[in-house]
Structures are given as structure tokens and as C-alpha cells.
Design a protein around this motif. Structure first.
Motif, mmCIF file in Angstrom:
data_model
loop_
_atom_site.group_PDB
_atom_site.id
_atom_site.type_symbol
_atom_site.label_atom_id
_atom_site.label_comp_id
_atom_site.label_asym_id
_atom_site.label_seq_id
_atom_site.Cartn_x
_atom_site.Cartn_y
_atom_site.Cartn_z
ATOM 1 N N GLU A 1 0.816 -1.213 0.000
ATOM 2 C CA GLU A 1 0.000 0.000 0.000
ATOM 3 C C GLU A 1 0.852 1.267 0.000
ATOM 4 N N THR A 2 2.033 1.225 0.607
ATOM 5 C CA THR A 2 2.850 2.430 0.774
ATOM 6 C C THR A 2 3.920 2.599 -0.305
ATOM 7 N N CYS A 3 3.950 1.730 -1.274
ATOM 8 C CA CYS A 3 4.984 1.734 -2.317
ATOM 9 C C CYS A 3 4.543 2.600 -3.503
ATOM 10 N N ALA A 4 5.287 3.698 -3.743
ATOM 11 C CA ALA A 4 4.954 4.601 -4.856
ATOM 12 C C ALA A 4 5.092 3.907 -6.212
ATOM 13 N N ASN A 5 6.120 3.084 -6.382
ATOM 14 C CA ASN A 5 6.299 2.365 -7.651
ATOM 15 C C ASN A 5 5.190 1.349 -7.878
ATOM 16 N N CYS A 6 4.673 0.778 -6.799
ATOM 17 C CA CYS A 6 3.564 -0.175 -6.913
ATOM 18 C C CYS A 6 2.310 0.530 -7.427
ATOM 19 N N LYS A 7 2.061 1.733 -6.897
ATOM 20 C CA LYS A 7 0.904 2.512 -7.347
ATOM 21 C C LYS A 7 1.046 2.870 -8.821
ATOM 22 N N ALA A 8 2.262 3.231 -9.234
ATOM 23 C CA ALA A 8 2.505 3.562 -10.641
ATOM 24 C C ALA A 8 2.284 2.338 -11.526
ATOM 25 N N LEU A 9 2.751 1.166 -11.092
ATOM 26 C CA LEU A 9 2.562 -0.062 -11.864
ATOM 27 C C LEU A 9 1.076 -0.354 -12.036
ATOM 28 N N LYS A 10 0.314 -0.249 -10.951
ATOM 29 C CA LYS A 10 -1.128 -0.492 -11.031
ATOM 30 C C LYS A 10 -1.787 0.466 -12.019
ATOM 31 N N LYS A 11 -1.404 1.741 -11.957
ATOM 32 C CA LYS A 11 -1.972 2.750 -12.851
ATOM 33 C C LYS A 11 -1.682 2.400 -14.311
ATOM 34 N N HIS A 12 -0.433 2.066 -14.602
ATOM 35 C CA HIS A 12 -0.058 1.739 -15.983
ATOM 36 C C HIS A 12 -0.745 0.456 -16.461
ATOM 37 N N LEU A 13 -0.844 -0.529 -15.588
ATOM 38 C CA LEU A 13 -1.535 -1.769 -15.969
ATOM 39 C C LEU A 13 -3.009 -1.508 -16.263
ATOM 40 N N LYS A 14 -3.637 -0.676 -15.438
ATOM 41 C CA LYS A 14 -5.052 -0.356 -15.671
ATOM 42 C C LYS A 14 -5.232 0.325 -17.026
ATOM 43 N N GLU A 15 -4.339 1.258 -17.342
ATOM 44 C CA GLU A 15 -4.403 1.936 -18.642
ATOM 45 C C GLU A 15 -4.194 0.954 -19.787
ATOM 46 N N LEU A 16 -3.245 0.050 -19.631
ATOM 47 C CA LEU A 16 -2.965 -0.945 -20.658
ATOM 48 C C LEU A 16 -4.152 -1.881 -20.860
ATOM 49 N N MET A 17 -4.781 -2.283 -19.766
ATOM 50 C CA MET A 17 -5.940 -3.174 -19.870
ATOM 51 C C MET A 17 -7.079 -2.485 -20.626
ATOM 52 N N VAL A 18 -7.282 -1.194 -20.370
ATOM 53 C CA VAL A 18 -8.319 -0.444 -21.077
ATOM 54 C C VAL A 18 -8.003 -0.403 -22.565
ATOM 55 N N GLU A 19 -6.738 -0.120 -22.897
ATOM 56 C CA GLU A 19 -6.325 -0.085 -24.307
ATOM 57 C C GLU A 19 -6.564 -1.419 -24.995
ATOM 58 N N ARG A 20 -6.350 -2.514 -24.258
ATOM 59 C CA ARG A 20 -6.511 -3.853 -24.834
ATOM 60 C C ARG A 20 -7.947 -4.347 -24.751
ATOM 61 N N GLY A 21 -8.827 -3.564 -24.135
ATOM 62 C CA GLY A 21 -10.222 -3.961 -24.005
ATOM 63 C C GLY A 21 -10.434 -5.052 -22.973
ATOM 64 N N GLU A 22 -9.555 -5.112 -21.988
ATOM 65 C CA GLU A 22 -9.662 -6.129 -20.943
ATOM 66 C C GLU A 22 -10.034 -5.494 -19.619
ATOM 67 N N ASP A 23 -10.592 -6.279 -18.743
ATOM 68 C CA ASP A 23 -10.985 -5.816 -17.418
ATOM 69 C C ASP A 23 -9.852 -6.064 -16.437
#
Length: 75
Positions: free
Chosen positions: A16-38
Motif C-alpha cells: 500500500e505504501t509503495c509509490a512504484n507499486c501505485k505507478a505499476l497499477k496505474k499503468h496496468l489499468k491503462e494498458l488493460m483499457v487499451e486492450r479492451g480487458e478488465d
């Protein structure tokens, strides 16, 4: 993500306290949207606050987070 095929599960090991972890989650969410995945159906989030998760990371010889596992490959 050449090692990823649509329909595969991605595991991410985070804190929860890891800034890089939050960034990874954000980028993965964006990538999933681009790929049409949930994101919720594709990505399995695992918290290092769980002792079993921490033990698994140690067995994988990982000593920092975030970590992403696709199949048997660890990044």
C-alpha cells in the motif's frame, strides 16, 4: 508485454505504501483499457502484508517490489 496473451492472469506483488507499486497499477489499468480487458479479471493483486505472499517472494529470490509474474516468469 510479449509474454502476455489475452486471457492470462497477471500477478502483481505490491504494498500500500509503495509509490512504484501505485505507478505499476496505474499503468496496468491503462494498458488493460487499451486492450479492451478488465483489470479486475486479468490482474491478481497480492499484498506483501500477507506472510504467505512474503514467503513466496523469498522463494522466488525477490527482495524488492513491485513484482509482476506472468505465468512462470517474474519481472
Amino acid at each position: 508485454m510479449n509474454d502476455y496473451d489475452q486471457g492470462m492472469k497477471l500477478e502483481i506483488f505490491t504494498s500500500e505504501t509503495c509509490a512504484n507499486c501505485k505507478a505499476l497499477k496505474k499503468h496496468l489499468k491503462e494498458l488493460m483499457v487499451e486492450r479492451g480487458e478488465d483489470y479486475g479479471e486479468t490482474v491478481v493483486e497480492r499484498s506483501i502484508n500477507d506472510s504467505d505472499v512474503m514467503a513466496e517472494l523469498l522463494m522466488l529470490n525477490v527482495d524488492s517490489i513491485p513484482v509482476m509474474r506472468i505465468g512462470c516468469k517474474v519481472y
